[in-house]
Design an enzyme around this catalytic site. Structure first.
Site, PDB file in Angstrom:
ATOM      1  N   ASP A 229       0.848  -1.196   0.000  1.00  0.00           N
ATOM      2  CA  ASP A 229       0.000   0.000   0.000  1.00  0.00           C
ATOM      3  C   ASP A 229       0.882   1.244   0.000  1.00  0.00           C
ATOM      4  OD1 ASP A 229      -2.537   1.134  -0.053  1.00  0.00           O
ATOM      5  OD2 ASP A 229      -2.462   1.558   2.092  1.00  0.00           O
ATOM      6  N   HIS A 232       5.321   3.774  -2.906  1.00  0.00           N
ATOM      7  CA  HIS A 232       6.350   4.787  -3.117  1.00  0.00           C
ATOM      8  C   HIS A 232       6.812   5.444  -1.815  1.00  0.00           C
ATOM      9  CE1 HIS A 232       2.330   6.548  -3.390  1.00  0.00           C
ATOM     10  NE2 HIS A 232       2.844   7.578  -2.758  1.00  0.00           N
ATOM     11  N   ASP A 330      -9.568   2.800   0.012  1.00  0.00           N
ATOM     12  CA  ASP A 330      -9.417   4.001   0.826  1.00  0.00           C
ATOM     13  C   ASP A 330      -9.883   5.268   0.106  1.00  0.00           C
ATOM     14  OD1 ASP A 330      -7.451   3.924  -1.046  1.00  0.00           O
ATOM     15  OD2 ASP A 330      -5.780   4.266   0.325  1.00  0.00           O
TER      16      ASP A 330
END
Length: 886
Positions: A229, A232, A330
């Protein structure tokens, strides 16, 4: 703000100065390349910065030891300190301005924006400014918090929240020294996680690395796949370390990741370094139906009509595999950004994508089909899922509703749609409709739906039973492509209709027969194949049997032949309009282009456009070979019979099946070529085998004989029937000096070039007869103790090369050593065209000598010395040549 340190003053004289209260003695070491700059206090204490006094002393040097000079020097130093502080002051002001702008933007989004959460009044739960730091202590005043920063036993518990920075470099750790992200309030903060300080290696923080490694190992013990999740936000070297540990326990670990880099190039850095299986792509990121359709086209699988890829294929630049989701866990509900009417069509669009797909609504599928996306109009997206084996399609037509139909205008005029093939049934039609019931009221205790919105669904009905389709007609688009024209009447916003479509029955049969004949090359085509008893008789013969009759000289005609070689025979290489001509007239010219476009599935290439537009290239391939006689014509007839069925399928499928036919024929022909070569080639590596194809490429027989005629007493010379005179004529293989130039006519054969290359092209590959004939042909043209440089069929020979004869002699020696019974060549008859230097050209068989006598003559002439004036010397041969031949 950074200021000049207190107590910074200059004392003493000469080359020694004292700094501040510490009264430290500093010896100057001048370095003109260094400039004075503020040194940041590593603990960021107020008034804790300093400067390098060695650089200061080297920069501000008094001209003498007097007090006035020292004061002047100190004043210049003081002024420079103020300038440096001013620069820092401006920089801090710039950071403050950015921080204020970020705070204002965040406040506007959270409390005022129509698409924001509208948090309402400022409370302790919803403060005006998001907290960036946390600690496990009781609440305290700001001054107490600030003092705690400098207490090691307390500061170690201060933690910075994690998050992401819009538009930032995802490869950079925004919490490392040198980053002003927190100072400038640029971090979009996650209040449920903190930024962990891993360092550069496990030794930098042993407990953290060990703890997270154990957590990773426990996870993969129970799960075959994991999701990274916000991938990056994790330092790359840390993610690599953890995934390496995971794959030791779960080698086939499926890793799906969520990235927001905004760049496919940056995405690929994460994919390649971490071994990510799929990247999450989200339909909700599209702001209109056109963009949603683009996402399906980009990530949803290979386009309809794609080339059949071999098991071993070259590595090509490509985008990462996608896990295509309607919405991720989300993000906000689709109704917030679109309308309730859009749930059905957008879910349909996602489910039609030919890749791993997912949804928070509970569906998931992974199907190997091809995809075609058509943006019908502003709101309508048509997606085609196509089976490349049986060529049946599922076509979904979705009218999206990004805007609420109650408050936005939607045209009642829906464009007509054309669907290639025959519609077998309406798999599903569904309309989002409103019903009379109590309006939606939120239940405070449980999640409840919208009672006033429902979906009217009908499944597996005939086209004439549809309530969405007004009428359907059949039209023809070319001789073998049929389409159905669909006119809609109730395709309202939020509606979906899905058709099952098959090829026209005639085309379906043609595809099945094609696939049946292609199974001789690959079992891949067995699915969807159809046996046919009425096929052309030549198709009942395996292609390998037809090809096995070809000689290597004939394979040169089938596979290669440059433009000038073809023009000599009255033809030429195929020219692709608005692009370029093929490099070879034979199959290699086509295969070289296909080898570039096949791995990329570049169906928009001019090569593919030409195939879809007409049968010109298809007919060129077969007609060119049929125009020749013998075994070459049989190959052309087999291709023509296959192309008969190829022309009966829809044009959009022709490039992939044309490629499949050529790949099968081409690979078979290569195998036939290698079987006719030496054991060194047959048992050699792939590199050796492909290198040996230069022998087939460079050695051939043209319409005109390039070599002088050999002695009629040789019984194994190849002959052919002249189509014009109907007489037998020699057709010995000659070696081209170069391609495409020096490959035809009198300029094809050159002595030096031929015998430099003959060992590799003919002797090592086992083409002994062709090598012998070339050696004897050049021997027959011996004159002045030399063989020609330019052969010119013997009658136009030029003897302007001293070393060609020595390359010729070397090849004779190699022949004797490498060929079984190779010494026999020395006794072979040579028909002398020029028995003396002044002879006119004699016909073959007039005067024969054994080869060893010709060799003896060469040696004797060289021992005696060679001196002669070339015949016709002067402008008749070369406009720049003088009469004496220079």
């Amino acid at each position: 703000m950074t200021r000049q340190p207190q107590g910074l003053q200059l004392q003493g004289s000469g080359g020694i100065m004292y700094c501040g209260d510490e009264n430290r003695k500093i010896t100057t070491k001048p370095d003109p390349k260094q400039h004075l700059k503020i040194i940041q206090d590593p603990e960021y204490r107020r008034l804790g910065c300093t400067v390098d006094m060695n650089i200061a002393l080297a920069t501000f040097i008094p001209h003498d030891n007097g007090p006035a000079a020292i004061d002047e020097c100190c004043n210049w130093f003081h002024k420079r300190i103020e300038e440096l502080n001013s620069e820092k002051h401006q920089l801090i002001n710039y950071h403050h301005e950015q921080a204020v702008n970020c705070i204002l933007g965040n406040v506007f989004y959270e409390r005022l924006a129509g698409h924001g959460p509208k948090l309402g009044p400022v409370t302790r739960k919803h403060p005006l400014v998001t907290r960036y730091f946390t600690f496990p202590f009781e609440k305290m005043t700001l001054s107490t918090e600030e003092a705690m920063i400098h207490l090691p036993n307390k500061a170690c518990f201060l933690m910075a929240y994690n998050g992401w920075v819009m538009g930032d470099d995802p490869l950079r750790n925004f919490a490392e020294p040198g980053s002003e992200v927190y100072l400038r309030r640029e971090l979009i903060c996650w209040g449920d996680s903190v930024k962990l300080r891993y360092g550069n290696k496990p030794e930098d923080c042993p407990y953290l690395w060990a703890h997270m490694k154990k957590y990773t190992e426990i996870t993969v013990t129970y799960f075959q796949g994991i999701r990274l999740d916000n991938c990056h936000s994790t330092p790359l070297h840390v993610a690599e370390y953890m995934l390496d540990a995971a794959r030791k326990l779960q080698p086939n670990l499926y890793v799906v990741a969520e990235l927001f880099t905004g760049s496919e190039d940056l995405d690929n850095i994460f994919v390649t370094r971490l071994g990510i299986s799929s990247l999450i792509r989200e339909a909700m990121s599209a702001n209109n139906s056109h963009e949603e359709g683009r996402l399906v086209y980009r990530y949803g699988g290979e386009p309809v009509g794609s080339f059949v890829q071999p098991c071993l294929r070259p590595l090509m630049p490509a985008i990462a595999h996608a896990l295509f989701m309607d919405i991720t866990h989300d993000n906000e509900c689709p109704i917030v950004h679109r309308s309730e009417y859009d749930a059905l069509p957008s879910s349909t669009v996602v489910s039609m994508a030919c890749c791993a797909s997912g949804s928070t609504k509970g569906y998931d599928e992974l199907v190997p089909h091809q995809v075609y996306v058509d943006q019908v109009d502003e709101d309508i997206v048509a997606v085609t899922r196509h089976s490349p084996s049986i060529h049946q399609s599922i076509v979904s037509v979705s009218r999206t509703a990004f805007r609420n139909p109650k408050t936005s205008f939607y045209s009642k005029e829906v464009p007509q749609m054309c669907i290639p093939g025959k519609i077998e049934e309406v798999v599903l039609e569904a309309r989002t409709i409103e019903r009379n019931t109590n309006p939606y009221k939120k239940d405070e205790n449980s999640i409840n739906g919208m009672p006033n919105i429902t979906v009217d669904i009908r499944e597996h009905i005939q086209l004439n039973e549809s309530k969405i389709v007004k009428q359907a007609g059949v039209a023809t688009k070319g001789p073998n492509e049929y389409i159905q024209e669909i006119e809609f009447e109730n395709l309202s916003p939020g509606s979906v209709i899905i058709f099952r479509v098959s090829l026209d029955p005639h085309a379906q049969v043609a595809v099945g027969i094609l696939r049946n004949h292609l199974t001789q090359f690959s079992p891949h085509f067995k699915s969807g194949s159809l046996a046919a008893d009425n096929s052309d008789p030549i198709l009942k013969i395996p292609f390998a049997f037809i090809a096995s009759k070809l000689t290597l000289a004939e394979l040169n005609q089938v596979l290669y032949r440059s433009e000038s070689e073809e023009q000599e025979d009255g033809g030429g290489c195929y020219d692709i309009p608005n692009w370029s001509s093929l490099k070879y007239a034979g199959l290699q010219g086509l295969m070289s282009i296909l080898a570039e476009i096949r791995p990329r599935n570049d169906l928009g290439h001019p090569f593919c456009d030409n195939l879809r537009s007409g049968d010109w290239m298809i007919d060129y391939v077969s007609d060119r070979l049929i125009s020749r006689s013998g075994n070459v014509a049989e190959v052309g007839k087999w291709l023509q019979a296959m192309f008969f069925y190829l022309k009966q399928i829809p044009r959009y499928l022709i490039p992939c099946y044309f490629d499949a036919i050529l790949i099968g024929a081409y690979t078979t022909l290569l195998d036939i070529a290698w079987k006719q070569m030496s054991s060194f080639v047959q048992n050699g590596s792939t590199f050796v085998k492909h290198l040996s194809l230069g022998s087939v490429q460079m050695c051939g027989v043209g319409k005109l004989s390039s070599l002088p005629h050999l002695s009629p007493s040789l019984t194994d010379i190849p002959y052919r029937l002249n189509e014009i005179t109907k007489e037998k004529e020699q057709c010995c293989v000659s070696l081209a000096a170069g391609l495409p130039h020096f490959s035809s006519g009198i300029f094809r054969c050159w002595g030096r070039d031929t015998f430099i290359a003959l060992r590799g092209l003919l002797l090592i590959t086992g083409r002994y007869l062709e090598a012998r004939n070339i050696i004897l042909a050049f021997a027959g043209t011996l004159r002045h103790g030399l063989i020609p440089n330019l052969l010119g069929e013997g009658t136009h020979a030029r003897y302007n090369c001293r070393d060609a004869v020595w390359w010729w002699l070397q090849c004779i020696q190699d022949y004797c050593k490498m060929v079984p019974n190779g010494l026999d060549i020395l006794k072979c008859p040579v028909s002398r065209m020029y028995p003396t230097d002044d002879s006119v050209p004699l016909s073959a068989g007039t005067l024969d000598q054994p080869l060893f006598e010709v060799i003896q003559e060469v040696m004797q002439r060289h021992m005696q010395g060679i001196q002669f004036r070339e015949r016709n010397a002067g402008p008749q041969i070369d406009q720049n040549m003088k009469d004496e031949g220079t």
